[in-house]
Design a protein around this motif. Structure first.
Motif, PDB file in Angstrom:
ATOM      1  N   PHE A  79       0.796  -1.276   0.132  1.00  0.00           N
ATOM      2  CA  PHE A  79       0.091  -0.029  -0.027  1.00  0.00           C
ATOM      3  C   PHE A  79       0.872   1.168   0.143  1.00  0.00           C
ATOM      4  O   PHE A  79       0.204   2.327   0.170  1.00  0.00           O
ATOM      5  N   GLY A  80       2.044   1.205  -0.205  1.00  0.00           N
ATOM      6  CA  GLY A  80       2.893   2.406  -0.165  1.00  0.00           C
ATOM      7  C   GLY A  80       2.471   3.442  -1.134  1.00  0.00           C
ATOM      8  O   GLY A  80       2.955   4.601  -0.732  1.00  0.00           O
ATOM      9  N   ASP A  81       1.820   3.130  -2.102  1.00  0.00           N
ATOM     10  CA  ASP A  81       1.404   4.407  -2.969  1.00  0.00           C
ATOM     11  C   ASP A  81       0.319   5.092  -2.372  1.00  0.00           C
ATOM     12  O   ASP A  81      -0.076   6.373  -2.954  1.00  0.00           O
ATOM     13  N   ILE A  82      -0.407   4.625  -1.556  1.00  0.00           N
ATOM     14  CA  ILE A  82      -1.523   5.464  -0.947  1.00  0.00           C
ATOM     15  C   ILE A  82      -1.379   6.029   0.362  1.00  0.00           C
ATOM     16  O   ILE A  82      -2.317   6.309   1.131  1.00  0.00           O
ATOM     17  N   VAL A  83      -0.148   5.788   1.078  1.00  0.00           N
ATOM     18  CA  VAL A  83       0.029   6.287   2.487  1.00  0.00           C
ATOM     19  C   VAL A  83       0.262   7.614   2.402  1.00  0.00           C
ATOM     20  O   VAL A  83       0.798   8.233   1.627  1.00  0.00           O
ATOM     21  N   ASP A  84      -0.453   8.256   3.718  1.00  0.00           N
ATOM     22  CA  ASP A  84      -0.221   9.681   3.855  1.00  0.00           C
ATOM     23  C   ASP A  84       0.721   9.695   4.617  1.00  0.00           C
ATOM     24  O   ASP A  84       1.231   9.250   5.827  1.00  0.00           O
ATOM     25  N   GLU A  85       1.754  10.542   4.004  1.00  0.00           N
ATOM     26  CA  GLU A  85       3.236  10.712   4.771  1.00  0.00           C
ATOM     27  C   GLU A  85       3.098  11.471   6.139  1.00  0.00           C
ATOM     28  O   GLU A  85       3.886  10.885   6.866  1.00  0.00           O
ATOM     29  N   ARG A  86       2.349  12.155   6.265  1.00  0.00           N
ATOM     30  CA  ARG A  86       2.148  12.870   7.817  1.00  0.00           C
ATOM     31  C   ARG A  86       1.676  11.696   8.711  1.00  0.00           C
ATOM     32  O   ARG A  86       1.979  11.747   9.881  1.00  0.00           O
ATOM     33  N   LYS A  87       0.544  10.832   8.362  1.00  0.00           N
ATOM     34  CA  LYS A  87       0.092  10.031   9.195  1.00  0.00           C
ATOM     35  C   LYS A  87       0.818   8.498   9.233  1.00  0.00           C
ATOM     36  O   LYS A  87       0.735   7.758  10.165  1.00  0.00           O
ATOM     37  N   GLY A  88       1.515   8.438   8.324  1.00  0.00           N
ATOM     38  CA  GLY A  88       2.320   6.976   8.324  1.00  0.00           C
ATOM     39  C   GLY A  88       1.216   5.919   7.993  1.00  0.00           C
ATOM     40  O   GLY A  88       1.939   4.743   7.796  1.00  0.00           O
ATOM     41  N   LYS A  89       0.279   6.245   7.332  1.00  0.00           N
ATOM     42  CA  LYS A  89      -0.673   4.952   7.121  1.00  0.00           C
ATOM     43  C   LYS A  89      -1.567   5.530   6.056  1.00  0.00           C
ATOM     44  O   LYS A  89      -1.784   6.858   5.855  1.00  0.00           O
ATOM     45  N   PRO A  90      -2.543   4.853   5.287  1.00  0.00           N
ATOM     46  CA  PRO A  90      -3.486   5.342   4.437  1.00  0.00           C
ATOM     47  C   PRO A  90      -4.657   5.855   4.961  1.00  0.00           C
ATOM     48  O   PRO A  90      -5.021   5.618   6.121  1.00  0.00           O
ATOM     49  N   THR A  91      -4.976   7.149   4.387  1.00  0.00           N
ATOM     50  CA  THR A  91      -6.337   7.481   4.780  1.00  0.00           C
ATOM     51  C   THR A  91      -7.387   6.660   4.469  1.00  0.00           C
ATOM     52  O   THR A  91      -7.454   5.849   3.673  1.00  0.00           O
ATOM     53  N   SER A  92      -8.636   6.618   5.274  1.00  0.00           N
ATOM     54  CA  SER A  92      -9.518   5.973   4.653  1.00  0.00           C
ATOM     55  C   SER A  92     -10.041   6.126   3.536  1.00  0.00           C
ATOM     56  O   SER A  92     -10.407   4.908   2.760  1.00  0.00           O
ATOM     57  N   ALA A  93     -10.136   7.135   2.846  1.00  0.00           N
ATOM     58  CA  ALA A  93     -10.629   7.466   1.275  1.00  0.00           C
ATOM     59  C   ALA A  93      -9.676   6.757   0.562  1.00  0.00           C
ATOM     60  O   ALA A  93     -10.153   6.064  -0.588  1.00  0.00           O
ATOM     61  N   ARG A  94      -8.451   6.825   0.690  1.00  0.00           N
ATOM     62  CA  ARG A  94      -7.389   5.927  -0.107  1.00  0.00           C
ATOM     63  C   ARG A  94      -7.277   4.645  -0.047  1.00  0.00           C
ATOM     64  O   ARG A  94      -7.441   3.935  -1.335  1.00  0.00           O
ATOM     65  N   PHE A  95      -7.589   4.260   1.163  1.00  0.00           N
ATOM     66  CA  PHE A  95      -7.731   2.640   1.468  1.00  0.00           C
ATOM     67  C   PHE A  95      -8.927   2.150   0.740  1.00  0.00           C
ATOM     68  O   PHE A  95      -8.747   1.127  -0.148  1.00  0.00           O
ATOM     69  N   ILE A  96     -10.189   2.841   0.846  1.00  0.00           N
ATOM     70  CA  ILE A  96     -11.410   2.394   0.335  1.00  0.00           C
ATOM     71  C   ILE A  96     -11.394   2.453  -1.238  1.00  0.00           C
ATOM     72  O   ILE A  96     -11.762   1.441  -2.005  1.00  0.00           O
ATOM     73  N   ALA A  97     -10.637   3.473  -1.836  1.00  0.00           N
ATOM     74  CA  ALA A  97     -10.522   3.739  -3.023  1.00  0.00           C
ATOM     75  C   ALA A  97      -9.482   2.660  -3.840  1.00  0.00           C
ATOM     76  O   ALA A  97     -10.105   1.748  -4.823  1.00  0.00           O
ATOM     77  N   LYS A  98      -8.520   2.301  -3.397  1.00  0.00           N
ATOM     78  CA  LYS A  98      -7.820   1.127  -3.560  1.00  0.00           C
ATOM     79  C   LYS A  98      -8.424  -0.221  -3.429  1.00  0.00           C
ATOM     80  O   LYS A  98      -8.319  -1.067  -4.338  1.00  0.00           O
ATOM     81  N   LEU A  99      -9.253  -0.392  -2.491  1.00  0.00           N
ATOM     82  CA  LEU A  99      -9.969  -1.816  -2.275  1.00  0.00           C
ATOM     83  C   LEU A  99     -11.031  -1.789  -3.438  1.00  0.00           C
ATOM     84  O   LEU A  99     -11.384  -3.005  -3.715  1.00  0.00           O
ATOM     85  N   CYS A 100     -11.826  -0.715  -3.601  1.00  0.00           N
ATOM     86  CA  CYS A 100     -12.604  -0.661  -4.746  1.00  0.00           C
ATOM     87  C   CYS A 100     -12.450  -0.801  -6.036  1.00  0.00           C
ATOM     88  O   CYS A 100     -12.914  -1.541  -6.912  1.00  0.00           O
ATOM     89  N   ALA A 101     -10.929  -0.438  -6.452  1.00  0.00           N
ATOM     90  CA  ALA A 101     -10.458  -0.423  -7.678  1.00  0.00           C
ATOM     91  C   ALA A 101      -9.845  -2.023  -7.688  1.00  0.00           C
ATOM     92  O   ALA A 101     -10.297  -2.676  -8.832  1.00  0.00           O
ATOM     93  N   LYS A 102      -9.458  -2.687  -6.592  1.00  0.00           N
ATOM     94  CA  LYS A 102      -9.142  -4.147  -6.609  1.00  0.00           C
ATOM     95  C   LYS A 102     -10.458  -5.160  -6.954  1.00  0.00           C
ATOM     96  O   LYS A 102     -10.295  -6.056  -7.801  1.00  0.00           O
ATOM     97  N   ALA A 103     -11.508  -4.579  -6.141  1.00  0.00           N
ATOM     98  CA  ALA A 103     -12.714  -5.306  -6.198  1.00  0.00           C
ATOM     99  C   ALA A 103     -13.261  -5.211  -7.697  1.00  0.00           C
ATOM    100  O   ALA A 103     -13.762  -6.156  -8.429  1.00  0.00           O
ATOM    101  N   SER A 104     -13.078  -4.117  -8.227  1.00  0.00           N
ATOM    102  CA  SER A 104     -13.835  -3.890  -9.864  1.00  0.00           C
ATOM    103  C   SER A 104     -12.856  -4.659 -10.797  1.00  0.00           C
ATOM    104  O   SER A 104     -13.481  -5.127 -11.515  1.00  0.00           O
ATOM    105  N   GLU A 105     -11.527  -4.624 -10.383  1.00  0.00           N
ATOM    106  CA  GLU A 105     -10.927  -5.467 -11.331  1.00  0.00           C
ATOM    107  C   GLU A 105     -11.192  -7.111 -11.352  1.00  0.00           C
ATOM    108  O   GLU A 105     -11.029  -7.743 -12.034  1.00  0.00           O
ATOM    109  N   ASN A 106     -11.527  -7.549 -10.105  1.00  0.00           N
ATOM    110  CA  ASN A 106     -11.786  -8.898  -9.941  1.00  0.00           C
ATOM    111  C   ASN A 106     -13.088  -9.249 -10.485  1.00  0.00           C
ATOM    112  O   ASN A 106     -13.379 -10.463 -10.988  1.00  0.00           O
ATOM    113  N   ARG A 107     -14.199  -8.113 -10.553  1.00  0.00           N
ATOM    114  CA  ARG A 107     -15.367  -8.493 -11.155  1.00  0.00           C
ATOM    115  C   ARG A 107     -15.280  -8.492 -12.768  1.00  0.00           C
ATOM    116  O   ARG A 107     -16.257  -9.258 -13.343  1.00  0.00           O
ATOM    117  N   ARG A 108     -14.250  -8.098 -13.315  1.00  0.00           N
ATOM    118  CA  ARG A 108     -14.143  -8.208 -14.758  1.00  0.00           C
ATOM    119  C   ARG A 108     -13.957  -9.526 -15.252  1.00  0.00           C
ATOM    120  O   ARG A 108     -13.240 -10.537 -14.642  1.00  0.00           O
TER     121      ARG A 108
END
Length: 108
Positions: A79-108
């Protein structure tokens, strides 16, 4: 929740005993979740009889727990590409966006 979504959440370190596990699963399987605070969270809150703030907080806590309990090297690799540098972890929105993108790929 389908098996692909469940596997993604487990791979992401989200504990299946946490309330947010099912919330994130529902968001991943929705086709329209953004903006989260106007579309995604209200839809999930209604599905589970919760309020939007509770859904948001549960998701934030689940992501924080997953991030602190897993080996950071492994999490940064995934998840390095979605990590918020200030917090050291992904924001909820970025995490959910990545999760949704992966789920969308799996549906194809």
């Amino acid at each position: 929740m389908n098996n692909d979504t469940r596997a993604m959440l487990l791979e992401s370190g989200i504990n299946p005993k946490h309330k947010a596990f099912v919330y994130l699963g529902a968001l991943a399987e929705m086709t329209e979740v953004f903006p989260l605070k106007r579309v995604g969270y209200p839809a999930v809150a209604e599905m589970f009889g919760m309020d939007e703030r509770s859904v948001d907080k549960a998701i934030q806590n689940a992501i924080s727990a997953a991030w602190t309990k897993r080996a950071n090297t492994e999490m940064y690799r995934k998840f390095g590409d979605i990590v918020d540098e200030r917090k050291g972890k992904p924001t909820s929105a970025r995490f959910i966006a990545k999760l949704c993108a992966k789920a969308s790929e799996n549906r194809r």
